[in-house]
Design a protein around this motif. Structure first.
Motif, PDB file in Angstrom:
ATOM      1  N   ALA A  95     -30.025  16.215 -29.011  1.00 31.75           N
ATOM      2  CA  ALA A  95     -30.677  15.022 -29.553  1.00 31.75           C
ATOM      3  C   ALA A  95     -30.255  13.801 -28.739  1.00 31.75           C
ATOM      4  N   CYS A  96     -31.116  12.813 -28.712  1.00 32.32           N
ATOM      5  CA  CYS A  96     -30.843  11.560 -28.012  1.00 32.32           C
ATOM      6  C   CYS A  96     -30.681  11.789 -26.514  1.00 32.32           C
ATOM      7  N   ALA A  97     -31.567  12.598 -25.942  1.00 29.36           N
ATOM      8  CA  ALA A  97     -31.523  12.852 -24.503  1.00 29.36           C
ATOM      9  C   ALA A  97     -32.927  13.127 -24.007  1.00 29.36           C
ATOM     10  N   THR A  98     -33.160  12.747 -22.762  1.00 29.18           N
ATOM     11  CA  THR A  98     -34.449  13.012 -22.140  1.00 29.18           C
ATOM     12  C   THR A  98     -34.248  13.206 -20.650  1.00 29.18           C
ATOM     13  N   VAL A  99     -35.203  13.874 -20.013  1.00 31.35           N
ATOM     14  CA  VAL A  99     -35.159  14.088 -18.579  1.00 31.35           C
ATOM     15  C   VAL A  99     -36.580  13.942 -18.046  1.00 31.35           C
ATOM     16  N   GLU A 100     -36.696  13.356 -16.866  1.00 33.92           N
ATOM     17  CA  GLU A 100     -37.999  13.260 -16.227  1.00 33.92           C
ATOM     18  C   GLU A 100     -37.812  13.304 -14.717  1.00 33.92           C
ATOM     19  N   SER A 103     -35.167  27.228 -10.269  1.00 37.37           N
ATOM     20  CA  SER A 103     -35.668  28.602 -10.242  1.00 37.37           C
ATOM     21  C   SER A 103     -37.188  28.627 -10.391  1.00 37.37           C
ATOM     22  N   ARG A 104     -37.705  27.765 -11.262  1.00 35.87           N
ATOM     23  CA  ARG A 104     -39.144  27.768 -11.535  1.00 35.87           C
ATOM     24  C   ARG A 104     -39.948  27.234 -10.355  1.00 35.87           C
ATOM     25  N   PHE A 105     -39.447  26.184  -9.680  1.00 35.59           N
ATOM     26  CA  PHE A 105     -40.259  25.512  -8.662  1.00 35.59           C
ATOM     27  C   PHE A 105     -39.687  25.663  -7.249  1.00 35.59           C
ATOM     28  N   GLY A 106     -38.613  26.417  -7.112  1.00 41.08           N
ATOM     29  CA  GLY A 106     -38.065  26.710  -5.792  1.00 41.08           C
ATOM     30  C   GLY A 106     -37.503  25.501  -5.073  1.00 41.08           C
ATOM     31  N   VAL A 107     -36.861  24.603  -5.807  1.00 44.13           N
ATOM     32  CA  VAL A 107     -36.256  23.416  -5.212  1.00 44.13           C
ATOM     33  C   VAL A 107     -34.834  23.252  -5.737  1.00 44.13           C
ATOM     34  N   SER A 108     -34.062  22.405  -5.079  1.00 41.26           N
ATOM     35  CA  SER A 108     -32.707  22.071  -5.537  1.00 41.26           C
ATOM     36  C   SER A 108     -32.623  20.555  -5.660  1.00 41.26           C
ATOM     37  N   PRO A 109     -33.117  19.998  -6.772  1.00 35.68           N
ATOM     38  CA  PRO A 109     -33.221  18.538  -6.887  1.00 35.68           C
ATOM     39  C   PRO A 109     -31.863  17.871  -7.084  1.00 35.68           C
ATOM     40  N   SER A 110     -31.749  16.663  -6.567  1.00 39.90           N
ATOM     41  CA  SER A 110     -30.600  15.817  -6.893  1.00 39.90           C
ATOM     42  C   SER A 110     -30.779  15.265  -8.295  1.00 39.90           C
ATOM     43  N   VAL A 111     -29.699  14.737  -8.848  1.00 39.53           N
ATOM     44  CA  VAL A 111     -29.716  14.300 -10.243  1.00 39.53           C
ATOM     45  C   VAL A 111     -29.232  12.857 -10.341  1.00 39.53           C
ATOM     46  N   GLN A 112     -29.942  12.078 -11.119  1.00 41.73           N
ATOM     47  CA  GLN A 112     -29.512  10.751 -11.549  1.00 41.73           C
ATOM     48  C   GLN A 112     -29.197  10.842 -13.037  1.00 41.73           C
ATOM     49  N   GLN A 113     -28.117  10.183 -13.465  1.00 42.66           N
ATOM     50  CA  GLN A 113     -27.715  10.289 -14.870  1.00 42.66           C
ATOM     51  C   GLN A 113     -27.309   8.925 -15.394  1.00 42.66           C
ATOM     52  N   ALA A 114     -27.815   8.555 -16.587  1.00 45.24           N
ATOM     53  CA  ALA A 114     -27.483   7.288 -17.229  1.00 45.24           C
ATOM     54  C   ALA A 114     -27.076   7.554 -18.669  1.00 45.24           C
ATOM     55  N   THR A 115     -26.099   6.811 -19.127  1.00 40.82           N
ATOM     56  CA  THR A 115     -25.593   6.971 -20.493  1.00 40.82           C
ATOM     57  C   THR A 115     -26.270   5.968 -21.422  1.00 40.82           C
ATOM     58  N   ALA A 116     -26.774   6.453 -22.529  1.00 39.90           N
ATOM     59  CA  ALA A 116     -27.446   5.593 -23.504  1.00 39.90           C
ATOM     60  C   ALA A 116     -26.556   5.371 -24.716  1.00 39.90           C
ATOM     61  N   PHE A 158     -31.715  12.050 -15.881  1.00 31.33           N
ATOM     62  CA  PHE A 158     -31.263  12.367 -17.237  1.00 31.33           C
ATOM     63  C   PHE A 158     -30.731  11.095 -17.889  1.00 31.33           C
ATOM     64  N   ILE A 159     -31.146  10.881 -19.125  1.00 28.58           N
ATOM     65  CA  ILE A 159     -30.634   9.757 -19.916  1.00 28.58           C
ATOM     66  C   ILE A 159     -30.190  10.325 -21.257  1.00 28.58           C
ATOM     67  N   GLY A 160     -28.977  10.039 -21.649  1.00 26.94           N
ATOM     68  CA  GLY A 160     -28.495  10.573 -22.917  1.00 26.94           C
ATOM     69  C   GLY A 160     -27.027  10.267 -23.137  1.00 26.94           C
ATOM     70  N   PRO A 161     -26.371  11.004 -24.003  1.00 22.45           N
ATOM     71  CA  PRO A 161     -24.956  10.760 -24.296  1.00 22.45           C
ATOM     72  C   PRO A 161     -24.087  11.017 -23.073  1.00 22.45           C
ATOM     73  N   GLY A 162     -22.891  10.461 -23.133  1.00 24.74           N
ATOM     74  CA  GLY A 162     -21.998  10.567 -21.990  1.00 24.74           C
ATOM     75  C   GLY A 162     -21.600  11.979 -21.641  1.00 24.74           C
ATOM     76  N   ASP A 163     -21.619  12.890 -22.611  1.00 30.52           N
ATOM     77  CA  ASP A 163     -21.204  14.273 -22.346  1.00 30.52           C
ATOM     78  C   ASP A 163     -22.389  15.191 -22.052  1.00 30.52           C
ATOM     79  N   LEU A 164     -23.548  14.618 -21.738  1.00 34.36           N
ATOM     80  CA  LEU A 164     -24.728  15.420 -21.440  1.00 34.36           C
ATOM     81  C   LEU A 164     -24.490  16.284 -20.198  1.00 34.36           C
ATOM     82  N   GLN A 165     -24.782  17.569 -20.305  1.00 34.40           N
ATOM     83  CA  GLN A 165     -24.592  18.514 -19.210  1.00 34.40           C
ATOM     84  C   GLN A 165     -25.957  18.897 -18.634  1.00 34.40           C
ATOM     85  N   PRO A 166     -26.343  18.364 -17.467  1.00 32.38           N
ATOM     86  CA  PRO A 166     -27.675  18.632 -16.931  1.00 32.38           C
ATOM     87  C   PRO A 166     -27.806  19.956 -16.178  1.00 32.38           C
TER      88      PRO A 166
END
Length: 631
Positions: free
Chosen positions: A441-446, A476-489, A459-467
């Motif tokens: 809860a209280c998390a989203t990804v785009e 695995s689904r799209f054959g890529v290894s994306p970098s991650v941006q993370q913000a705490t809400a 990723f935006i969500g709690p500080g302990d969110l594990q992406p």
């Protein structure tokens, strides 16, 4: 506009549509000895002070006649206000005009008629004010012919007149006679409105000089002009008068404020009924129309700041969302919201199509309840400039600073936010796949789709969110290894994140949001752009760590081809760091819940209403969010 040929054998009546510098309409004069002598008309061809040739009469009012004239040496048109013979013997009035001339001759502002001189003409034996002649229609004539102004026009006019009054007040002059008849639209343009007829203006530093008399209009005067609240005249008098003027142009007719001293006094014992005024103006006009001058905005600068940022308005003047027993059905509000176009969903309901506020009529507080104690101190994010430039169609970015103020009171039974009526997601798309992933809860990804980080996962969500699990599944689904941006809400932002999670990943035309932030001078300055395609309604908003929703739609550049620029700034002085959620939402149709929302409504209150409306209409909404870190 052309003047008829002068007739030297007969007095000149005022032409019906001529440009006028002062109006004879409703020339109410109050006080002892208030009878106005019959004007002694000045014949065409008369020379004033050996410099100005009279061409014809424009109007006659409570203080004198106004003539069109020309400078005999340069040919420049001027307006000459000839003081009535009886008033020339009144030392108080005469001294008032002298003081006015000294100040106004030096005052230079595009929104104020320019004063050239104040002279005693030896041939007439009468005092004359020499002024700029403004070519254009009276605002009053415009209202009679065309009806109420649109809300964008009202906002442009209020900023224009308010800025001019602020300059006058800074110079020690109060107008005291604001009305549509004392505004001329240069070249018939609202953005070129000019204040005229400072004929009863006074220097606030030198006293009134009129012994309680004034030449004003009952429809537009403040309570203190009738002797109430100590009778002290000053900038707050013009704050009240400007509110009555703006209410008149927004409604197409003036408020009922009485037609005698007795009725006018009675109707100024409380804030007048503002039924029919849009929610964008309603709270500010309430504040400006406080009977007690001490409870009004302190000056025109405060009025203009509140106009740009309604969260500066004390919370007691903000209408709560969907008052019990006073709310219109959502379908009716939706129908009224259809007047809002692609200029932004955050626009207000306005004009003749809006016969009643979505909040219902809010009666003024009872007289015995005033003065209202000041609201408790809260975290402040003041708003500055920018909106006026964008509304006036001037290119470039303005700056906005946000002020959460006090949040509105949440209704006791907010509807549950469920996505049953939204279009189904397509998990074969990257956006649909991400929206279907298991997150706490209280998390989203785009997936970031614009800017230098395009292609990364945000990723935006709690500080302990594990992406990591979502990143692995996506790779695995799209054959890529994306970098991650993370913000705490913050916890207060959870309703906004839950809302974004529910509507994301559903089929809709793409929406691109990009913004850049730079810190300086205790401000975090943000510039950006939104691209939502044509013929779509766009709502730009921001949610600070405290959880309120602030509408930035008015800061978007006008719709056109391509992206729409915006700019705003967050004040950093003395504030805790945190994440701000900048959100763009594009929909097929206007949203009544957004159009009816006061500034600073809690996300927990407003966004479930928006989601309910999206579900009810089965709308395909596109959303983009960008976290902004305040250091």
């Amino acid at each position: 506009m052309s003047d008829p040929d002068p007739d030297p054998d007969a007095p000149r009546p005022a032409p019906p549509d001529a440009t006028v510098m002062a109006s004879a309409a409703d020339p109410t004069v109050i006080g002892a000895g208030a009878a106005t002598p019959e004007p002694r008309l000045v014949q065409p061809g008369t020379l004033i002070n050996n410099n100005y040739r009279i061409l014809g009469l424009v109007s006659a009012g409570g203080m004198g006649e106004v003539y069109r004239a020309e400078n005999v040496f340069t040919g420049d048109p001027v307006a000459v206000k000839v003081i009535l013979p009886g008033l020339a013997d009144d030392k108080a009035v005469l001294e008032m005009f002298r003081r006015e001339a000294r100040v106004l001759v030096q005052l230079r502002d595009d929104s104020i008629v320019r004063y050239h001189n104040f002279v005693l003409d030896p041939g007439l034996g009468r005092y004359c004010l020499i002024m700029e002649f403004v070519e254009g229609r009276h605002l009053g004539a415009r209202l009679k012919t065309d009806g109420a102004l649109s809300e964008p026009e009202v906002l442009v006019l209020m900023r224009r007149i308010g800025a001019g009054l602020m300059r006058a007040h800074d110079s020690g002059v109060t107008h005291r006679d604001l009305s549509p008849d004392n505004v001329i639209l240069r070249d018939d343009r609202i953005a070129e409105a000019v204040l005229i007829d400072f004929g009863i203006a006074r220097s606030t530093e030198l006293g009134d000089g009129l012994a309680g008399r004034f030449a004003g209009k009952f429809k537009y005067i403040a309570p203190e002009q009738l002797g109430h609240w100590g009778g002290e005249i000053g900038p707050r008098t013009d704050v009240y008068g400007l509110a009555l003027l703006i209410a008149a142009v927004a409604r197409g007719k003036p408020l009922d404020m009485g037609d005698s001293v007795v009725s006018a006094s009675a109707l100024r014992g409380a804030i007048p009924d503002l039924s029919g005024i849009s929610h964008r103006l309603f709270p500010l006009l309430q504040h400006m129309l406080e009977p007690d001058p001490a409870l009004r905005p302190a000056d025109m600068g405060a009025v203009l700041a509140m106009l740009d940022d309604p969260s500066r308005i004390p919370s007691r003047y903000r209408l709560p969302l969907w008052q019990d027993g006073a709310a219109e059905p959502l379908a009716e509000a939706q129908a009224q919201a259809s007047v809002v176009t692609g200029s932004g969903l955050g626009s207000s309901l306005s004009g003749p199509a809006h016969s009643a506020s979505p909040f219902g009529a809010a009666p003024p507080p009872p007289a015995e309840a005033r003065p209202v104690p000041p609201a408790p101190e809260s975290r402040r994010w003041p708003l500055i400039g920018g909106a006026a430039l964008l509304l006036a169609g001037i290119a470039g970015l303005g700056w906005v600073m946000l002020d959460p103020g006090e949040p509105a009171v949440a209704p006791p039974d907010a509807p549950a936010a469920t996505p049953a009526g939204l279009p189904p997601r397509d998990p074969s798309t990257r956006e649909g796949f991400l929206a279907e992933q298991a997150l706490p809860a209280c998390a989203t990804v785009e997936r970031i789709t614009a800017g230098p980080n395009a292609g990364q996962l945000q990723f935006i969500g709690p500080g302990d969110l594990q992406p990591a699990p979502v990143v692995a599944a996506y790779g695995s689904r799209f054959g890529v290894s994306p970098s991650v941006q993370q913000a705490t809400a913050s916890a207060a932002q959870c309703p906004a994140l839950d809302f974004l999670r529910e509507i994301s990943g559903r089929p809709a035309p793409p929406l691109l949001l990009r913004a850049e932030a730079s810190a300086g001078d205790q401000q975090l300055q943000i510039r950006g752009a939104v691209e939502a395609g044509r013929d779509r309604n766009l709502w730009l908003w921001i949610v600070p760590p405290t959880g309120e929703v602030y509408d930035l739609s008015a800061q978007l550049a006008a719709p056109g081809e391509g992206a729409r620029d915006f700019g705003f700034a967050l004040s950093l002085g003395g504030q805790a760091p945190g994440t701000y959620l900048l959100v763009a939402l594009a929909t097929e149709a206007p949203l009544a819940a957004v159009a009816a929302a006061p500034s600073g409504a809690p996300a927990a209150q407003l966004l479930p209403r928006v989601l309910e409306e999206l579900r009810a209409g089965g709308q395909a909404a596109a959303v983009a969010v960008q976290p902004i870190m305040a250091p």
